[in-house]
Write a protein that holds these residues in place. Structure first.
Motif, PDB file in Angstrom:
ATOM      1  N   ASN A  73       0.674  -1.006  -0.077  1.00  0.00           N
ATOM      2  CA  ASN A  73      -0.156   0.125   0.109  1.00  0.00           C
ATOM      3  C   ASN A  73       0.877   1.264  -0.293  1.00  0.00           C
ATOM      4  OD1 ASN A  73      -2.764  -1.565   0.765  1.00  0.00           O
ATOM      5  ND2 ASN A  73      -2.433  -1.247   2.152  1.00  0.00           N
ATOM      6  N   GLY A  74       1.937   1.122  -0.467  1.00  0.00           N
ATOM      7  CA  GLY A  74       3.238   2.299  -0.521  1.00  0.00           C
ATOM      8  C   GLY A  74       3.437   2.866   1.336  1.00  0.00           C
ATOM      9  N   THR A  82       4.601   6.718   2.799  1.00  0.00           N
ATOM     10  CA  THR A  82       4.450   7.955   3.156  1.00  0.00           C
ATOM     11  C   THR A  82       5.821   8.298   4.933  1.00  0.00           C
ATOM     12  OG1 THR A  82       2.557   8.310   2.212  1.00  0.00           O
ATOM     13  CG2 THR A  82       3.078   9.888   3.729  1.00  0.00           C
ATOM     14  N   CYS A  87       6.222  -2.604  -3.305  1.00  0.00           N
ATOM     15  CA  CYS A  87       5.841  -1.143  -3.003  1.00  0.00           C
ATOM     16  C   CYS A  87       6.155  -0.405  -4.076  1.00  0.00           C
ATOM     17  CB  CYS A  87       6.925  -0.413  -1.858  1.00  0.00           C
ATOM     18  SG  CYS A  87       5.948   1.415  -1.521  1.00  0.00           S
ATOM     19  N   SER A  93       5.319   3.175  -4.245  1.00  0.00           N
ATOM     20  CA  SER A  93       5.630   4.487  -4.223  1.00  0.00           C
ATOM     21  C   SER A  93       5.566   4.844  -3.108  1.00  0.00           C
ATOM     22  CB  SER A  93       3.862   5.235  -4.346  1.00  0.00           C
ATOM     23  OG  SER A  93       3.373   4.861  -3.699  1.00  0.00           O
ATOM     24  N   ILE A  94       6.662   6.093  -3.185  1.00  0.00           N
ATOM     25  CA  ILE A  94       7.300   6.025  -1.836  1.00  0.00           C
ATOM     26  C   ILE A  94       6.848   7.552  -1.929  1.00  0.00           C
ATOM     27  CG2 ILE A  94       9.294   6.315  -0.186  1.00  0.00           C
ATOM     28  CD1 ILE A  94       9.902   3.728  -1.696  1.00  0.00           C
ATOM     29  N   THR A  95       7.287   8.223  -0.784  1.00  0.00           N
ATOM     30  CA  THR A  95       6.677  10.435  -0.776  1.00  0.00           C
ATOM     31  C   THR A  95       7.781  10.116   0.116  1.00  0.00           C
ATOM     32  OG1 THR A  95       4.539   9.925  -0.991  1.00  0.00           O
ATOM     33  CG2 THR A  95       5.861  11.418   0.203  1.00  0.00           C
ATOM     34  N   LEU A 102       8.764  -0.272  -7.682  1.00  0.00           N
ATOM     35  CA  LEU A 102       8.351   1.201  -7.751  1.00  0.00           C
ATOM     36  C   LEU A 102       8.718   2.038  -9.536  1.00  0.00           C
ATOM     37  CD1 LEU A 102       8.410   3.533  -5.407  1.00  0.00           C
ATOM     38  CD2 LEU A 102      10.970   3.234  -5.573  1.00  0.00           C
TER      39      LEU A 102
END
Length: 433
Positions: free
Chosen positions: A114-115, A117, A136, A138-140, A159
């Motif tokens: 679910n990424g 953050t 993963c 996405s990574i913020t 990613l």
């Protein structure tokens, strides 16, 4: 009737077998796991974690960290939630505001479907912190992070994009290696040094924007980036490290900044699609050292860009555009001014200088078209040959005045002047042709 009796007999037989089995061997529906909690702060209980089974299926799928300050660092055996047999099912990673550092190996090999953050209180990301978070997407990374550790995001295999904020000043070795699906990445102007193997095996990386602030790069930075086609390197770079673009089989063009003085081993080895390497001209003469097999298995040809007359020389021989660069492995080249003429391997800045140096029997070879602004006097009994090499000599005055000497012109170039005559002969033994 017989069929019914057989069915009843079969059911009774199964029930008898089941009742004779130990309870541990009888499958049961999974019960929801009780939460698991503990400390994970650098100072003990300054940060706590909670593992949860949110799906009530007997498997931990979420980890939440709360508290303030720095996390603890972990070795390769991993953090408490990474050690659980459910680590491959942990899809939700919640890092609470107030946490300032993410420890080494903190979330190594979690699913992270679910990424991720990262809160804006975090200033540093430890070694292998999110390494091999293989699902993963996405990574913020917030604008509070200043350092990214070695292998921090390596092997995040699905990613597709990642934004590095302008707060980051250092990026460790292999930080994004084997992130197979990343197609582009931009390094902010705040970064000056880039680690080894930073994008190694990023096989779908097409674009990497490197800022002029970068002054040094690590070795094998783009090795096996099979989709990378065009690169312009940071303008303040002085050294192209070992294996920088090794086996980048889609790389077509690259520009070498004017300040680069050394290109190390295997930098373009195996770049089979590389057609052109363009060298920016420096403002002053300097050496360029090319190490072992820099252009091995690479068809690239030389091109120049930038203002000025400097080009590369192999010894005293100028290297023209279109030269095959694999011919210059393991050599030290020199940036120098392209002269107007040469005698043998000695290049002279002007045609007049070459004429002054020429002795009887010498051949002066023109390297470019020459404009003569004063009459050239050939005297003292010298007899020389001028090979125009397809270049033209033009003048508004008499070109040659031959006194007790001789000039032979060859090479299909032309001599033209607006004066009455191009050549005046006084007591010569032979004359200009």
């Amino acid at each position: 009737m017989r069929k019914s009796k057989k069915l009843i007999s079969l059911v009774l037989s199964v029930l008898m077998v089941v009742t004779m089995m130990p309870l541990s061997a009888i499958p049961a529906f999974a019960a929801k796991k009780a939460d698991q909690t503990g400390n994970c702060g650098a100072n003990g209980n300054n940060i706590t974690y909670r593992l949860q089974d949110t799906n009530s299926d007997g498997i931990f799928d979420k980890v939440t960290l709360t508290g303030s300050g720095a996390m603890a660092n972990y070795d390769y055996s991993g953090s408490p939630w990474c050690k659980t047999t459910d680590s491959g099912y942990i899809n939700d990673i919640i890092i609470g505001s107030g946490i300032t550092t993410i420890g080494d190996n903190a979330f190594y090999s979690l699913n992270a479907k679910n990424g991720i953050t990262i809160p804006n209180t975090v200033t540093s990301i430890g070694k292998r912190a999110f390494c091999n978070c293989y699902s993963c997407p996405s990574i913020t990374i917030p604008n509070s992070v200043t350092s990214i550790g070695d292998e921090a995001f390596s092997s995040c295999r699905v990613l597709t994009s990642l934004t590095i904020p302008s707060s980051v000043t250092s990026i460790g070795n292999s930080a994004f290696a084997s992130c197979y699906k990343i197609t582009s990445i931009t390094i902010p102007d705040s970064v000056t040094n880039l680690g080894n193997r930073l994008f190694d095996w990023c096989s779908n990386l097409e674009t990497a924007n490197l800022p002029k602030s970068v002054t040094s790069m690590g070795t094998y930075m783009f090795t096996s980036c099979r989709s990378l086609k065009n690169v312009r390197l940071p303008e303040n770079l002085t050294t192209l490290p070992r294996g920088t673009f090794s086996s980048c089989t889609s790389l077509e063009t690259v520009t070498i900044p004017s300040g680069v003085t050394s290109i190390n081993d295997y930098a373009f080895n195996g770049c089979t699609a590389l057609s052109t390497v363009t060298f920016e001209r420096p403002s002053d003469s300097q050496n360029l050292s090319i190490a072992t097999d820099v252009f091995a298995n690479c068809p690239a040809q030389l091109a120049y860009t930038g203002s000025g007359d400097l080009i590369l020389f192999d010894g005293e021989t100028p290297i023209e555009e279109g030269a095959t660069l694999s011919d210059y492995n393991t050599k030290t080249l020199t940036w120098g001014v392209v002269g107007e003429a040469a005698i043998g391997s000695t290049v002279y800045t002007t045609f007049a200088e070459a004429l002054a140096a020429a002795q009887t029997g010498d051949t002066i070879t023109l390297l470019k078209d020459v404009a003569v602004d004063s009459t050239i006097v050939v005297n003292d009994g010298r007899n020389i040959t001028i090979d125009t090499n397809g270049n033209d000599i033009t003048s508004t005055v008499r070109v040659f005045e031959i006194r007790h000497g001789g000039v032979t012109l060859t090479g299909n170039g032309t001599v033209s002047t607006t004066a009455v005559s191009a050549v005046a002969v006084y007591g010569s033994t032979n004359s200009a042709d």
